[in-house]
Design a protein around this motif. Structure first.
Motif, PDB file in Angstrom:
ATOM      1  N   GLN A  71      -9.379 -21.555 -25.484  1.00  0.00           N
ATOM      2  CA  GLN A  71      -9.060 -20.812 -24.281  1.00  0.00           C
ATOM      3  C   GLN A  71      -8.797 -19.337 -24.575  1.00  0.00           C
ATOM      4  O   GLN A  71      -9.042 -18.463 -23.739  1.00  0.00           O
ATOM      5  CB  GLN A  71      -7.836 -21.422 -23.588  1.00  0.00           C
ATOM      6  CG  GLN A  71      -8.075 -22.783 -22.972  1.00  0.00           C
ATOM      7  CD  GLN A  71      -9.087 -22.743 -21.834  1.00  0.00           C
ATOM      8  OE1 GLN A  71      -9.200 -21.752 -21.140  1.00  0.00           O
ATOM      9  NE2 GLN A  71      -9.828 -23.831 -21.661  1.00  0.00           N
ATOM     10  N   GLU A  95      -7.550 -26.842 -28.020  1.00  0.00           N
ATOM     11  CA  GLU A  95      -7.782 -26.396 -26.651  1.00  0.00           C
ATOM     12  C   GLU A  95      -7.258 -24.981 -26.451  1.00  0.00           C
ATOM     13  O   GLU A  95      -7.927 -24.135 -25.836  1.00  0.00           O
ATOM     14  CB  GLU A  95      -7.106 -27.359 -25.674  1.00  0.00           C
ATOM     15  CG  GLU A  95      -7.348 -27.045 -24.209  1.00  0.00           C
ATOM     16  CD  GLU A  95      -8.795 -27.236 -23.814  1.00  0.00           C
ATOM     17  OE1 GLU A  95      -9.263 -26.488 -22.934  1.00  0.00           O
ATOM     18  OE2 GLU A  95      -9.461 -28.127 -24.375  1.00  0.00           O
ATOM     19  N   GLU A  99     -14.128 -21.898 -22.748  1.00  0.00           N
ATOM     20  CA  GLU A  99     -15.472 -22.373 -22.426  1.00  0.00           C
ATOM     21  C   GLU A  99     -15.797 -22.188 -20.952  1.00  0.00           C
ATOM     22  O   GLU A  99     -16.941 -21.892 -20.589  1.00  0.00           O
ATOM     23  CB  GLU A  99     -15.611 -23.851 -22.798  1.00  0.00           C
ATOM     24  CG  GLU A  99     -17.012 -24.374 -22.534  1.00  0.00           C
ATOM     25  CD  GLU A  99     -17.119 -25.871 -22.766  1.00  0.00           C
ATOM     26  OE1 GLU A  99     -18.256 -26.373 -22.697  1.00  0.00           O
ATOM     27  OE2 GLU A  99     -16.094 -26.510 -22.997  1.00  0.00           O
ATOM     28  N   THR A 128     -12.911 -31.540 -32.196  1.00  0.00           N
ATOM     29  CA  THR A 128     -14.222 -31.065 -31.743  1.00  0.00           C
ATOM     30  C   THR A 128     -15.269 -32.157 -31.934  1.00  0.00           C
ATOM     31  O   THR A 128     -15.177 -32.946 -32.895  1.00  0.00           O
ATOM     32  CB  THR A 128     -14.654 -29.804 -32.520  1.00  0.00           C
ATOM     33  OG1 THR A 128     -15.921 -29.348 -32.049  1.00  0.00           O
ATOM     34  CG2 THR A 128     -14.757 -30.078 -34.008  1.00  0.00           C
ATOM     35  N   PRO A 172     -16.434 -36.372 -23.251  1.00  0.00           N
ATOM     36  CA  PRO A 172     -16.039 -37.008 -21.986  1.00  0.00           C
ATOM     37  C   PRO A 172     -15.120 -38.205 -22.200  1.00  0.00           C
ATOM     38  O   PRO A 172     -15.366 -39.055 -23.053  1.00  0.00           O
ATOM     39  CB  PRO A 172     -17.374 -37.436 -21.374  1.00  0.00           C
ATOM     40  CG  PRO A 172     -18.378 -36.490 -21.959  1.00  0.00           C
ATOM     41  CD  PRO A 172     -17.901 -36.243 -23.367  1.00  0.00           C
ATOM     42  N   LEU A 186     -17.515 -30.582 -25.086  1.00  0.00           N
ATOM     43  CA  LEU A 186     -16.530 -31.530 -24.582  1.00  0.00           C
ATOM     44  C   LEU A 186     -16.869 -32.951 -25.001  1.00  0.00           C
ATOM     45  O   LEU A 186     -18.023 -33.277 -25.265  1.00  0.00           O
ATOM     46  CB  LEU A 186     -16.468 -31.449 -23.056  1.00  0.00           C
ATOM     47  CG  LEU A 186     -16.091 -30.092 -22.463  1.00  0.00           C
ATOM     48  CD1 LEU A 186     -16.169 -30.143 -20.941  1.00  0.00           C
ATOM     49  CD2 LEU A 186     -14.710 -29.659 -22.917  1.00  0.00           C
ATOM     50  N   ARG A 190      -9.095 -36.593 -24.604  1.00  0.00           N
ATOM     51  CA  ARG A 190      -8.309 -35.355 -24.569  1.00  0.00           C
ATOM     52  C   ARG A 190      -8.522 -34.580 -25.863  1.00  0.00           C
ATOM     53  O   ARG A 190      -8.591 -35.160 -26.944  1.00  0.00           O
ATOM     54  CB  ARG A 190      -6.825 -35.656 -24.403  1.00  0.00           C
ATOM     55  CG  ARG A 190      -6.437 -36.251 -23.062  1.00  0.00           C
ATOM     56  CD  ARG A 190      -4.996 -36.714 -23.081  1.00  0.00           C
ATOM     57  NE  ARG A 190      -4.095 -35.645 -23.529  1.00  0.00           N
ATOM     58  CZ  ARG A 190      -2.862 -35.858 -23.967  1.00  0.00           C
ATOM     59  NH1 ARG A 190      -2.393 -37.104 -24.062  1.00  0.00           N
ATOM     60  NH2 ARG A 190      -2.106 -34.850 -24.341  1.00  0.00           N
ATOM     61  N   ARG A 191      -8.583 -33.258 -25.741  1.00  0.00           N
ATOM     62  CA  ARG A 191      -8.695 -32.417 -26.942  1.00  0.00           C
ATOM     63  C   ARG A 191      -7.284 -32.118 -27.460  1.00  0.00           C
ATOM     64  O   ARG A 191      -6.340 -31.946 -26.683  1.00  0.00           O
ATOM     65  CB  ARG A 191      -9.421 -31.115 -26.632  1.00  0.00           C
ATOM     66  CG  ARG A 191      -9.912 -30.404 -27.899  1.00  0.00           C
ATOM     67  CD  ARG A 191     -10.406 -29.007 -27.614  1.00  0.00           C
ATOM     68  NE  ARG A 191     -11.572 -28.940 -26.764  1.00  0.00           N
ATOM     69  CZ  ARG A 191     -12.835 -28.925 -27.203  1.00  0.00           C
ATOM     70  NH1 ARG A 191     -13.089 -29.003 -28.498  1.00  0.00           N
ATOM     71  NH2 ARG A 191     -13.845 -28.834 -26.356  1.00  0.00           N
TER      72      ARG A 191
END
Length: 386
Positions: free
Chosen positions: A341, A337, A347, A143, A328, A326, A331-332
């Protein structure tokens, strides 16, 4: 592989006498010096790691980032069932780092170092330099966290940046965020100083003795270690002006206020400064590796108990954290992730709902709209904790 970098960044307690202005602003080419040659990303040894302990690399022990790691370790340690010998399923072990590029290198190659708080700007530069090969699949994020402010503490006789010309300024340990970015900022402002690379406590002692005129620290406000130094010591913060040129280098405008440092800043005073974003990065352990389940447990525990960190007993920087924000270009981590979800559709669903809400009250300024969404996300996280 790390020999050249460690040799270059080892503080050794020695004062460097070179002028900061003679060293060019940090670029991706300079970041490449982290490794003596371009190669593939280093490989981790999971076999040498404790199966119940995750290593958390942070900044110096005086920093807010270390306090945040300690906060996580203490909070997550509570409420767990322990085994017959007092062991717990998840133990978070804060590890003192330099808060700079070295933190990221530790994640990539140091056994037991699974994650770290690090400036996003330095992570971007390390990846773009290619000095460690393609790290995009090895280094991911859990995060984004908060912004880290630039603190420039000076002696009483130093009233402006121009007064620092030719004076000795401490940038922190070589390779730290303060050393890399503080040097870059003064170079851009064309302020030539004599540089030292001491730990913060040694630098402050040097300032009391008149050996050092100012000291840089990049850390989230308020830094409790600094807050203990009153105006009676003659130390104060210098303003760092913000310009459009800094925006191009991913710096943000910020300010230090009385409520941040009541013993250093007057009631009605504000000290302008700049800041950078930081994030919680993690090694992207393969799903079938021994370490993946432990990091997955960490994410689930941290995210589900996140509302606990928003209370008054924790550092105020927690209130800047938006778990769903996020990063930019990065990758999370898959467990993070997946957890997001699963919360109200993730999100994307929240943004759609927020968009429908704003249709009733259109916002024409995009930054205002984004700020409202971030406030909305923090509000929702607090509601989940009730």
């Amino acid at each position: 592989m790390f020999t050249a970098f460690i040799a270059a960044t080892w503080p050794g307690g020695q004062v460097q006498t070179s002028l900061a202005q003679t060293r060019p602003s940090v670029s991706s080419n300079e970041v490449a010096k982290v490794s003596p040659r371009k190669e593939s990303a280093p490989r981790k040894d999971a076999a040498r790691s404790d199966p119940h302990t995750t290593g958390f690399v942070t900044a110096s022990a005086h920093s807010t980032e270390f306090a945040i790691a300690q906060d996580i370790a203490t909070t997550l340690a509570s409420g767990q069932e322990s085994g017959p010998h007092g062991e717990v399923a998840l133990r978070v072990l804060p590890m003192v780092g330099n808060g700079g590029i070295r933190n990221l290198i530790d994640i990539l190659g140091l056994a037991g170092a699974d994650m770290a708080i690090a400036p996003v700007l330095l992570a971007d530069r390390l990846r773009e330099s290619g000095s460690l090969g393609d790290i995009g699949n090895k280094l991911v994020y859990i995060t984004p966290l908060f912004v880290e402010e630039f603190h420039l503490l000076a002696r009483a006789e130093i009233q402006s940046l121009s007064d620092l010309a030719g004076k000795r300024v401490n940038f922190g340990e070589e390779g730290s965020a303060g050393a890399v970015l503080g040097r870059e900022v003064l170079n851009n402002l064309e302020v030539k100083v004599s540089e030292s690379n001491l730990a913060l406590d040694a630098a402050l002692e040097g300032m009391r003795k008149g050996q050092i005129s100012a000291a840089f620290l990049v850390s989230g406000k308020p830094v409790s270690f600094l807050a203990r130094y009153a105006q009676d010591d003659g130390l104060h913060f210098l303003s760092i002006p913000y310009s459009k040129a800094m925006l191009q280098h991913d710096y943000l405008p910020s300010a230090l206020r009385h409520e941040d440092y009541p013993e250093i800043i007057g009631v009605s005073d504000t000290v302008d400064t700049i800041a950078i974003k930081c994030a919680l990065f993690v090694y992207n352990w393969p799903i079938r590796s021994e370490r993946f389940p432990l990091l997955e447990l960490f994410v689930q525990t941290l995210f589900s108990r996140f509302p606990e960190f928003l209370g008054d007993g924790h550092h105020p920087k927690w209130r800047e954290v938006n778990l769903a924000a996020l990063l930019p270009g990065w990758r999370r981590f898959q467990p993070a992730e997946r957890w997001l979800q699963q919360q109200s559709g993730g999100e994307a669903a929240l943004r759609r709902a927020f968009g429908r809400f704003l249709e009733q009250k259109p916002i024409t300024n995009p930054p205002d709209r984004e700020q409202l969404f971030q406030d909305f996300m923090r509000w929702q996280q607090r509601q989940q904790g009730r």
